[in-house]
Design a protein around this motif. Structure first.
Motif, PDB file in Angstrom:
ATOM      1  N   ASN A  98     -12.040   3.149   1.797  1.00  0.00           N
ATOM      2  CA  ASN A  98     -11.221   1.939   1.697  1.00  0.00           C
ATOM      3  C   ASN A  98     -11.682   0.970   2.781  1.00  0.00           C
ATOM      4  O   ASN A  98     -11.389   1.157   3.962  1.00  0.00           O
ATOM      5  N   TRP A 150      -6.347  -0.271   1.155  1.00  0.00           N
ATOM      6  CA  TRP A 150      -6.787  -1.646   0.897  1.00  0.00           C
ATOM      7  C   TRP A 150      -8.289  -1.704   0.624  1.00  0.00           C
ATOM      8  O   TRP A 150      -9.103  -1.268   1.417  1.00  0.00           O
ATOM      9  N   THR A 176      -4.538   3.570  -3.887  1.00  0.00           N
ATOM     10  CA  THR A 176      -5.393   3.835  -2.726  1.00  0.00           C
ATOM     11  C   THR A 176      -4.942   2.931  -1.583  1.00  0.00           C
ATOM     12  O   THR A 176      -3.928   2.247  -1.676  1.00  0.00           O
ATOM     13  N   ASN A 230      -6.436  -2.345  -5.117  1.00  0.00           N
ATOM     14  CA  ASN A 230      -6.135  -1.184  -4.276  1.00  0.00           C
ATOM     15  C   ASN A 230      -5.798   0.045  -5.120  1.00  0.00           C
ATOM     16  O   ASN A 230      -4.778   0.704  -4.924  1.00  0.00           O
ATOM     17  N   LEU A 284       0.834  -1.200   0.000  1.00  0.00           N
ATOM     18  CA  LEU A 284       0.000   0.000   0.000  1.00  0.00           C
ATOM     19  C   LEU A 284       0.869   1.251   0.000  1.00  0.00           C
ATOM     20  O   LEU A 284       1.780   1.382   0.825  1.00  0.00           O
TER      21      LEU A 284
END
Length: 656
Positions: free
Chosen positions: A398, A380, A378, A358, A49
């Motif tokens: 998210n 998760w 973005t 994601n 991420l």
């Protein structure tokens, strides 16, 4: 001899970890471990991420969707919490948390000062909308009602009450499961997708009374309205008729499936004349259609097909699908993008959330020639998106956010997988005309989900390769002839194997060490100790999906809202929901496809215990079975039956 796979359904070890950070960058390292590392978060599925923009943390929540007020002053979200979360725009201050109104408090009779909050309610699969004048907010409560909130001229939001929906929506559940919401232009009618009754409910916003219940397709998810015509996305498509193959979707409701995998058929969009209540058309689209939006000129309806990795573009004049663009960066990339939400930025720019990658995908929308331009990272599983045109900012919910491990850093204490940690991303719109900028963001996204490694593994197998334990490419030789796959559940690595000096464990967390679990300790010493292997599952319902198909779809992720249809681990009568299972099928089907024999023991099946004497009533206890085994008396027996048609050819029915 064919190579073979044995799947033994015992228990799955769930280990999830990640944490809080900002200014995240990837640069994948094969030796990295799950969690925080060098300004990035590594997820248990090995993705990374590096969310763009500003992040608002929502510990304890799984925000499923977002809504923006008509005047652009307020942003709302909710998920896995008995609260509505309100942000003042632009997002500079902490959000406000508004309790859900009690189920007993009607809008007409409620006195705000005496209100007791509903501590059991939560938003359903989706369903959050402002009224056209911005004076109300409506929220679909998974427990069978609509929660109503008032918005004052100064932006203050207060609970107003609850509208209960008609009950007995399915044979085995009393309450309706409301999902997507839409409202008439004059604000007088609220339209609710009855996900369990398979109807579109029309409510009077003055009284909350249900005026009409209009039949649609199976498992309606979202509704949008244009000029008196309602469009409803049906996740399970058309209603079954006599002769159709069906599987259960929980609560005694069957949906259509197709062989050989016996998974759900393509979804549909119902077209309803709201003046007469008549069905004008039912348009077939992709697998599990969910979110929808109109093009700015209202000519086209764009549908996100969550389990097909595609969009369906419907011409509202002809009521036909005119194109089905893929959401994958390359058309031959493997399955698993999951378009979950979408919104237009301008007349030709469409933004689409891709939950399992994601990312926010940016499309150039040209009817018949829609193309994917690039992607923005973005957190998760992005699940909802709105565009704030006043500030040129995208707001994204998210659902899984930073993962449960984020609580370890925030609270300075040990955590567990149910410690949800959702987030909202607030991303200033990048200059989409700057190809270099969008290209860099896209490269970051592709690096984050390790697409190069995936593509290399799918290259054609090379001839004359030496057999190794795990081949670099699918189809190359392995030293293994047989695989025994034992699924263990509800214990972490450290709880059982933390005492192994050979691994990176924490002995202080070891509860069931070698004295208690000598068998598994011998297995790992004789074979291999996997001390840095993680499962993306949080509990049994998604854990079994990860173990058997390496995937958890959008429907399953949204079902965390109380599991309103089923708890889909496939191990009991009320644990079967074909909608929650991967459209690519399960491990046994994949093995069979490439000529491997498979035998399944105790997984995806329904068990029944009984006495061998047909005249003896009741079911034997564990003690009965234990004594029967020790004494060799054969007084107890059992049988199993498949929980899903695809496992039937491989299931050992004489194993508990």
């Amino acid at each position: 001899m064919k190579k073979s796979v044995w799947i033994i359904g015992l228990f799955l070890t769930l280990v999830v970890g990640c944490t809080k950070t900002t200014s995240l960058k990837s640069n994948w390292n094969k030796n990295a471990t799950v969690g925080i590392a060098s300004n990035r978060i590594i997820l248990p599925n090995s993705q990374t991420l590096t969310p763009a923009g500003k992040t608002t943390e929502l510990p304890g929540m799984r925000p499923v969707t977002v809504a923006i007020s008509p005047d652009g002053r307020l942003l709302a979200t909710s998920g896995k919490s008995s609260q509505l979360v309100i942000f003042d725009l632009p997002v500079t201050n902490a959000p406000r948390f508004i309790s859900l109104p009690n189920e007993a408090d009607t809008v007409e009779k409620m006195e705000t000062n005496n209100m007791k909050p509903d501590k059991k309610g939560q938003i359903s699969y989706t369903g959050l909308i402002f009224s056209p004048d911005g004076k109300r907010i409506y929220l679909s409560n998974v427990n069978g009602s609509i929660k109503v909130f008032s918005v004052a001229t100064n932006g203050a939001v207060t609970p107003s009450g609850t509208w209960k929906l008609p009950g007995k929506a399915a044979p085995e559940r009393g309450n309706e499961v409301p999902a997507g919401l839409a409202i008439s232009a004059d604000g007088k009618r609220l339209y609710v997708c009855g996900s369990l009754s398979n109807k579109l409910l029309e409510l009077d916003t003055a009284t909350g009374k249900v005026l009409r219940s209009i039949p649609v397709g199976m498992i309606p998810f979202q509704v949008v309205i244009q000029d008196g015509i309602a469009y409803v996305s049906n996740r399970a498509g058309r209603r079954p008729v006599e002769g159709d193959a069906v599987e259960t979707s929980g609560r005694g409701v069957d949906v259509r499936v197709t062989a050989p995998l016996f998974l759900v058929t393509p979804g549909t969009v119902s077209v309803i004349d709201l003046k007469t209540g008549d069905s004008l058309a039912e348009i077939e689209v992709g697998q599990q259609p969910g979110a929808m939006t109109f093009s700015p000129d209202m000519r086209y309806l764009i549908v996100a097909n969550a389990d097909s990795d595609t969009l369906s573009v419907i011409d509202t004049q002809s009521r036909k699908v005119i194109e089905t663009p893929s959401v994958r960066w390359k058309i031959d990339d493997p399955f698993g993008a999951s378009p979950t939400a979408l919104t237009f930025i301008d007349s030709t720019t469409l933004a689409v959330c891709l939950g399992t990658q994601n990312t926010l995908a940016i499309f150039n929308f040209t009817p018949g020639k829609t193309t994917l331009l690039g992607m923005i990272p973005t957190a998760w599983f992005p699940s909802g998106v709105v565009y704030d045109s006043n500030r040129r900012t995208l707001h994204i919910s998210n659902m899984k956010g930073f993962g449960s491990g984020a609580n370890l850093i925030l609270e300075g204490k040990k955590s567990q997988t149910h410690a949800y940690f959702g987030t909202l991303s607030h991303i200033p719109l990048p200059n989409l005309d700057d190809e270099d900028n969008l290209e860099k963001l896209t490269e970051q996204v592709l690096d984050n989900y390790r697409i190069d490694m995936v593509r290399r593994a799918l290259l054609p197998p090379r001839p004359n390769r030496k057999a190794v334990p795990i081949p670099e490419r699918s189809g190359e030789p392995s030293v293994f002839k047989h695989v025994i796959y034992i699924i263990r559940e509800n214990r972490t690595y450290d709880q059982v194997l933390g005492d192994m000096p050979e691994g990176k464990g924490d002995k202080s967390l070891c509860i069931f060490g070698e004295k208690i679990t000598p068998n598994i300790h011998k297995v790992v010493r004789d074979f291999v100790l996997l001390d840095n292997i993680y499962c993306s599952g949080i509990l049994s319902a998604d854990g079994h999906n990860w173990c058997l198909s390496s995937f958890a779809n959008d429907y399953l992720e949204r079902s965390f809202a109380g599991w309103p249809r089923a708890y889909p681990d496939g191990l009991g009568k009320n644990d079967i929901d074909v909608m929650a299972w991967s459209p690519q099928g399960f491990l046994w089907s994949a093995a069979d496809k490439v000529g491997r024999t498979t035998r399944v023991y105790g997984e995806m099946c329904l068990g029944q215990t009984m006495f061998t004497d047909p005249g003896k009533k009741g079911s034997p206890s564990f003690t009965d079975f234990y004594n029967d085994r020790i004494n060799g008396t054969k007084l107890c027996t059992f049988k199993t039956q498949p929980a899903h048609a695809s496992v039937a050819p491989f299931l050992a029915t004489n194993y508990p």
